[in-house]
Design a protein around this motif. Sequence first.
Motif, mmCIF file in Angstrom:
data_model
loop_
_atom_site.group_PDB
_atom_site.id
_atom_site.type_symbol
_atom_site.label_atom_id
_atom_site.label_comp_id
_atom_site.label_asym_id
_atom_site.label_seq_id
_atom_site.Cartn_x
_atom_site.Cartn_y
_atom_site.Cartn_z
ATOM 1 N N GLN A 63 0.816 -1.168 0.126
ATOM 2 C CA GLN A 63 -0.089 -0.006 -0.039
ATOM 3 C C GLN A 63 0.813 1.148 0.019
ATOM 4 N N PHE A 64 1.973 1.310 0.751
ATOM 5 C CA PHE A 64 2.988 2.411 0.622
ATOM 6 C C PHE A 64 3.626 2.420 -0.629
ATOM 7 N N LEU A 65 3.895 1.290 -1.433
ATOM 8 C CA LEU A 65 4.479 1.621 -2.634
ATOM 9 C C LEU A 65 3.215 2.096 -3.723
ATOM 10 N N TRP A 67 0.909 4.002 -2.865
ATOM 11 C CA TRP A 67 0.667 5.702 -2.508
ATOM 12 C C TRP A 67 1.825 6.307 -3.074
ATOM 13 N N THR A 68 3.202 5.754 -2.633
ATOM 14 C CA THR A 68 4.362 6.578 -3.547
ATOM 15 C C THR A 68 4.495 6.645 -4.876
ATOM 16 N N VAL A 69 4.046 5.621 -5.608
ATOM 17 C CA VAL A 69 4.068 5.852 -7.058
ATOM 18 C C VAL A 69 2.990 6.802 -7.511
ATOM 19 N N THR A 70 1.696 6.823 -6.846
ATOM 20 C CA THR A 70 0.782 7.701 -7.103
ATOM 21 C C THR A 70 0.881 8.993 -6.481
ATOM 22 N N ARG A 71 1.833 9.233 -5.680
ATOM 23 C CA ARG A 71 2.182 10.466 -4.838
ATOM 24 C C ARG A 71 0.739 11.046 -4.071
ATOM 25 N N GLY A 72 0.154 10.207 -3.620
ATOM 26 C CA GLY A 72 -1.192 10.514 -2.899
ATOM 27 C C GLY A 72 -2.134 11.012 -3.870
#
Length: 79
Positions: A63-65, A67-72
């Motif tokens: 989930q963090f990955l 979020w990081t790829v989509t930058r929130g």
Amino acid sequence: MAVTMVIGNRPEIARSLFAPGYTMASVIANEFSEASGDLYLSALVEVGLALFIVTVIVNMLAQFLVWTVTRGNPTRGHA
């Protein structure tokens, strides 16, 4: 159960990652019905708890990955 049979069902720890062996899920599936004592049953429950914790950690990292790829940013439509 099919995955258990494909992996190999060997309770020994091998030096190679490609050698047959037990997974945590296959240990629970194969030995839960044979658990005779309280200590044996408790050990299998502990294996299940460890498997659950590993699953939660992997899901949080995934989930963090994402979020990081989509930058929130929320997902956008293809319009």
